[in-house]
Scaffold this active site. Structure first.
Site, mmCIF file in Angstrom:
data_model
loop_
_atom_site.group_PDB
_atom_site.id
_atom_site.type_symbol
_atom_site.label_atom_id
_atom_site.label_comp_id
_atom_site.label_asym_id
_atom_site.label_seq_id
_atom_site.Cartn_x
_atom_site.Cartn_y
_atom_site.Cartn_z
ATOM 1 C CD GLU A 138 3.103 0.273 -5.903
ATOM 2 O OE1 GLU A 138 2.022 0.859 -6.025
ATOM 3 O OE2 GLU A 138 3.628 0.028 -4.821
ATOM 4 C CG ASP A 185 21.249 35.037 -30.190
ATOM 5 O OD1 ASP A 185 22.118 35.513 -29.482
ATOM 6 O OD2 ASP A 185 21.334 33.930 -30.759
ATOM 7 C CG ASP A 210 22.860 31.966 -34.260
ATOM 8 O OD1 ASP A 210 23.955 32.324 -33.767
ATOM 9 O OD2 ASP A 210 22.066 32.756 -34.804
ATOM 10 C CB ILE A 221 6.189 0.369 -2.005
ATOM 11 C CG1 ILE A 221 6.947 -0.182 -0.782
ATOM 12 C CG2 ILE A 221 7.168 0.535 -3.169
ATOM 13 C CD1 ILE A 221 7.687 -1.478 -1.054
ATOM 14 C CB ALA A 260 -0.909 -0.006 1.219
HETATM 15 P P1 ATP Z 1 22.181 38.483 -32.940
HETATM 16 O O1 ATP Z 1 23.456 38.368 -32.180
HETATM 17 O O2 ATP Z 1 21.083 39.044 -32.124
HETATM 18 O O3 ATP Z 1 21.779 37.273 -33.697
HETATM 19 P P2 ATP Z 1 23.342 39.766 -35.275
HETATM 20 O O4 ATP Z 1 22.818 39.027 -36.443
HETATM 21 O O5 ATP Z 1 23.505 41.247 -35.446
HETATM 22 O O6 ATP Z 1 22.414 39.651 -34.010
HETATM 23 P P3 ATP Z 1 25.863 38.502 -35.678
HETATM 24 O O7 ATP Z 1 25.354 37.502 -36.618
HETATM 25 O O8 ATP Z 1 26.895 38.141 -34.688
HETATM 26 O O9 ATP Z 1 24.697 39.125 -34.816
HETATM 27 O O10 ATP Z 1 26.391 39.684 -36.553
HETATM 28 C C1 ATP Z 1 27.061 40.768 -35.963
HETATM 29 C C2 ATP Z 1 27.124 41.894 -36.935
HETATM 30 O O11 ATP Z 1 27.918 41.524 -38.063
HETATM 31 C C3 ATP Z 1 25.777 42.291 -37.516
HETATM 32 O O12 ATP Z 1 25.115 43.210 -36.693
HETATM 33 C C4 ATP Z 1 26.164 42.886 -38.857
HETATM 34 O O13 ATP Z 1 26.524 44.243 -38.704
HETATM 35 C C5 ATP Z 1 27.403 42.106 -39.247
HETATM 36 N N1 ATP Z 1 27.090 41.028 -40.183
HETATM 37 C C6 ATP Z 1 26.119 40.110 -40.073
HETATM 38 N N2 ATP Z 1 26.138 39.274 -41.110
HETATM 39 C C7 ATP Z 1 27.138 39.663 -41.907
HETATM 40 C C8 ATP Z 1 27.690 39.181 -43.137
HETATM 41 N N3 ATP Z 1 27.195 38.121 -43.739
HETATM 42 N N4 ATP Z 1 28.719 39.832 -43.682
HETATM 43 C C9 ATP Z 1 29.240 40.892 -43.063
HETATM 44 N N5 ATP Z 1 28.793 41.384 -41.914
HETATM 45 C C10 ATP Z 1 27.751 40.802 -41.320
#
Ligand code: ATP
Length: 922
Positions: free
Chosen positions: A290, A332, A648, A288, A286
């Protein structure tokens, strides 16, 4: 294809031609038909698990637990002491219970396993000469595939071309430092040391490469090792530990009580030893709990399945409980709080601002610019910027098949730039051919830039740079103004920054564009192949800005509000600029406009103490590098917070691991981030985190409801034995041992499971997070189980026993343990307990709310469970064999009427109590 004769390493030294020949492939990849044929030949690219042995072990485990052993022994004793039927019945119940527990575990395992299939890994391969994304399970030897930073490598492969490729091989070699990889053969030291070979199960942490798959699936080195050492690692969650402890403690108490009853039965009632043992067994069984562990596991798994429907895939069951405790979410911005649907709406050049029309991704074939018309046919500042936007770009877009939205292979930021170029009428393929790329310095979130080198039609080479304004402008010393390059002045810098701030204040984000001729300047290398970030990204000429809108997700407002009510703080941690970050944070209600913005640079200079103080208040972190997230998470944890953190990229992995709940983005996240995370969002949406937390809280509260329910029946099961003992056996046992087993291991099971599937109670997100040291079994539950529900149920079931006796010639029959009236009376006691448990199942469904508000019939499983228990009870009462085994008999319709009415007062009394509690709390 001679690949089976050679091991992967042997391919490292072959000449490229011989290598391609051997694998019967070519630089442009396999054809779709070849790939399909090879897939048939070698099978899917997966690591197979062999589980049969562990399955058998798991099955047998259910028959060797403390309780199961106790029942086996008791059954044996019963059989040998002349109670054969009882012995068989005890064994049968034990067997059924074991199978049921196994089924629960199996169902839980299946639920978690199926989640894995929901998260495939994709690989970009060249097939029929085109890049396409395939599920990594379809990769075959001979496939030419692309590797980018953050990708997990899905096959043993030889690198044919690589740019700054670094691979983390720790899964294979245990070495935590990333290894440089290249296309040229070089033999390193030891196993897996060839520089031009990458192995399945490892991950690319930086750079890009093209490789040709040599071995896949179980033929890979990783597959071979897995085949040798296959065992499934099971981690024990805090909840499991707590439950194990709880079960042990309660079992110990139960055994002690059983011992006392055993001795008392011998000395007070003068029962023979075997009979006393069986009697004591009733008490032990009763008490335990289980079914606790398998039911909890199943209900966690059900929670996990529900979460997956709300776009949150949890890897470990234990994360469900941590989610319910979360007090801070470090999130983010881009793509999580916002839609990540970048649309460029302005192009800013020093001499002119252009407004770009055309909504979202729609490629309308031409660029509509307000203000002054712009000449898109000749070479000018604007067309140069467009060219960089198109070429300094690693993303590819394909027209969407069903929608106007194109399919993006890469990032939305880069896709927006391709679309801008397309809107201006540029032919991307032709442009790529006219300006072939000869070198690349890939984008990374730390330096926030990307650079490519191209050969121009006149044979010269040019450097194209795009990136965050602050990190790019700092490298410029000249500016392109009306087609001429002149020195960049302080006034220019001010104007550019002002323009940027103007857009950022509206929540828009901008990207800066710059270029530099590869003109033999002394600081540049002779050969573009030797270009590095240090020697190339300098002395640039600033061209202009593109400005993008990335609207907040529509569902974010409600999710943020939910967090506020649930007392969960949100801290935005973004790579974007401070102004853009603050504008978005205030717009969606994460912070007020008084919030402090800490930039990545400020964060680097901050002491741990200062950071710990900063994260207590309203704060936003902007322009931070992913590595810095780790410190933010840690500072919060130091303050006693339970932290969920999103990420990410490759460099987000440490923060994801450090966080109590690491959350990776399923759509845009790298394989590395997904690997490091505890939970993966299939829609990258912040609202899904909040939904998962809600589920986490619900699961925990359901477990408490379940616990309350099963503890509850212990009291009415124990009272009859107490009566029996205290009357020194004068009052015969109102409930036999078999009947106790029936309730505990039979009728109670399904309704209890139903409670595990209860939907979240309204208001579950209106309470503060649960304290980390809170126990599942708390005082309230003990009080409710033993002092409230249990007491009523005991009174009613004991009443049922005496009621039968009273209607059949009280008092004599009450004192005799034989005859029809005794059997009828025990049957009624059993039935009364079952019907009280029906009321308990209904009552346990809610803690504060009226069960009628959440809907009496809203949880179907409970009602199926109730139906099952009534049918089982009826079977025990009416099936002759069972009547014999369980000491039961058929009852009259008057008795049925009594039973059916029983739950009504119990539910009403409890509803009254809940109403009072609600009233007091209001
Ligand atoms: P979160 O950190 O919120 O995802 P985010 O996209 O701005 O934002 P990151 O991806 O680290 O963060 O990018 C940082 C910055 O680099 C951006 O704000 C942008 O100015 C620049 N950036 C993003 N993508 C590219 C790219 N493909 N080529 C050149 N510069 C970029």
């Amino acid at each position: 294809m001679a690949q089976s004769k050679l091991i992967t390493d042997d391919y490292a030294q072959l000449t490229a031609t011989k290598f391609y020949d051997d694998l019967q492939t070519k630089q442009t990849g396999l054809t779709a038909a070849q790939a399909a044929q090879r897939l048939q030949q070698v099978g899917p690219n997966t690591i197979q698990q062999t589980q049969s042995r562990s399955q058998l072990k798991a099955f047998l485990k259910n028959f060797t637990s403390l309780m199961a052993l106790l029942l086996w022994v008791s059954g044996l004793i019963a059989m040998f002491t002349g109670m054969l039927e009882l012995g068989i019945a005890i064994w049968a119940v034990n067997l059924i219970n074991g199978c049921f527990s196994f089924w629960q575990e199996h169902a839980a395992q299946k639920a978690t396993d199926s989640l894995k299939a929901m998260l495939p890994t994709y690989t970009q391969v060249l097939r029929d000469g085109h890049t396409q994304q395939i599920n990594a399970t379809e990769l075959v030897p001979g496939d030419v595939f692309l590797i980018q930073a953050g990708n997990s490598i899905s096959a043993d492969a030889r690198i044919m071309q690589a740019t700054s490729l670094q691979v983390d091989e720790s899964a294979l070699t245990g070495e935590s430092l990333a290894v440089d990889k290249q296309a040229a053969y070089a033999k390193g030291e030891g196993r897996f040391a060839e520089r031009n070979i990458v192995y399945a199960g490892t991950v690319a942490v930086s750079g890009t490469a093209t490789a040709v798959a040599v071995q896949t699936g179980m033929q890979t080195e990783f597959g071979q090792i897995a085949a040798l050492t296959q065992h499934q690692k099971t981690t024990v969650s805090p909840l499991t530990t707590e439950l194990n402890r709880l079960t042990r403690q309660i079992s110990l108490i139960a055994i002690l009580i059983g011992l006392v009853f055993f001795v008392a039965a011998i000395f007070f009632v003068h029962y023979p030893i075997a009979k006393s043992f069986i009697f004591a067994l009733g008490m032990i069984v009763a008490f335990i709990p289980e079914g606790l562990l398998p039911t909890v596991t199943l209900s966690l798994a059900q929670g996990v399945t529900r979460m997956s429907k709300r776009h949150a895939l949890v890897k470990e069951l234990s994360s469900v409980e941590t989610l319910g405790e979360t007090t801070v979410i470090c999130s983010d911005k881009t793509g999580t709080l916002t839609q990540n649907q970048m649309t460029i709406n302005h192009v800013w050049l020093p001499q002119q601002t252009y407004k770009v029309s055309g909504e979202g991704y729609v490629n309308n074939g031409h660029l509509t610019l307000t203000d002054q018309p712009v000449d898109l046919t000749s070479d000018n500042d604007f067309t140069l910027l467009l060219r960089i936007a198109a070429l300094d770009n690693d993303t590819d877009i394909k027209p969407g098949q069903t929608t106007a939205k194109p399919k993006i292979m890469g990032t939305p930021t880069e896709a927006a730039h391709l679309i801008l170029a397309q809107k201006a009428g540029l032919d991307l393929d032709q442009l790529r051919q006219t300006y072939p790329r000869i070198q690349e310095l890939p984008f990374d979130s730390d330096r926030k830039r990307m650079t490519t080198l191209h050969t121009q039609p006149d044979g010269t080479t040019v450097i194209y740079v795009k990136g965050a304004l602050d990190s790019t402008l700092a490298l410029c010393d000249t500016i392109l103004d009306h087609g001429t390059v002149r020195p960049l002045t302080t006034a220019d810098t001010e104007r550019i920054n002002q323009a940027n701030q103007h857009y950022a204040a509206q929540g828009l984000r901008s990207l800066a564009f710059a270029y530099r001729p590869f003109d033999g300047s002394h600081d540049l290398p002779d050969d573009p192949a030797n270009c590095t970030i240090a020697n190339t990204e300098q002395h640039l000429t600033f061209i202009g800005l593109t400005v993008m809108a990335d609207p907040p997700r529509p569902e974010i407002y409600a999710a943020v509000e939910k967090c506020r009510r649930a007392q969960i703080r949100i801290i935005m941690v973004t790579g974007d600029s401070p102004l853009t970050a603050k504008s978005v944070a205030t717009k969606i209600g994460i912070t007020s406009d008084q919030a402090r913005v800490v930039t990545g640079d400020e964060l680097s200079a901050m002491s741990d103490d200062a950071l710990q103080t900063a994260v207590k208040g309203e704060v936003i972190f902007a322009r931070v590098a992913p590595e810095q997230k780790y410190r933010i998470v840690q500072a919060n944890q130091h303050n006693g917070e339970i932290v969920a953190s999103t990420g990410d990229g490759v460099n987000d992995a440490p923060a994801l691991k450090q966080a109590d709940i690491g959350i990776a983005m399923g759509v845009t996240g790298t394989d590395v981030a997904k690997d490091a995370a505890d939970m993966i969002l299939t829609d990258d949406n912040f609202a899904s985190i909040v939904a998962a937390i809600e589920e986490g809280r619900t699961v925990y509260s359901n477990l408490q409801k379940f616990l309350l329910y099963i503890l509850n029946s212990n009291v009415p099961e124990a009272i009859p034995s107490v009566l029996f003992l205290f009357s020194r056996g004068l009052i015969p046992l109102p409930l036999t041992v078999m009947q106790i087993l029936t309730v505990d291991l039979g009728t109670d099971m399904l309704p209890a499971l139903g409670l595990g599937a209860e939907a979240g109670e309204p208001g579950v997100m209106d309470q503060p997070p649960r304290a980390r040291d809170a126990h599942l079994l708390n005082k309230t539950i003990i009080w409710k189980a033993f002092g409230w529900y249990g007491l009523f149920a005991s009174a009613l079931s004991t009443f049922a026993y005496f009621f039968v006796n009273w209607t059949n010639g009280w008092p004599q029959v009450a004192l005799s343990a034989s005859g029809n009236t005794y059997v009828l009376a025990t049957t009624m006691t059993l039935a009364a307990i079952v019907f009280c448990q029906i009321a308990a199942a209904i009552n346990c469904r809610t803690t504060y709310n009226s069960v009628f508000t959440v809907g009496l019939f809203s949880n179907r499983r409970i009602w199926w469970g109730i139906l099952f228990e009534v049918v089982l009870l009826a079977a025990l009462m009416y099936v002759p064999v069972l009547q014999g085994l369980f000491n039961t008999t058929a009852i009259a319709s008057r008795d049925w009427a009594f039973l059916l009415c029983l739950p009504i007062p119990l539910v009403l009394i409890e509803e009254g109590r809940k109403a009072l509690v609600r009233h007091w709390q209001a």
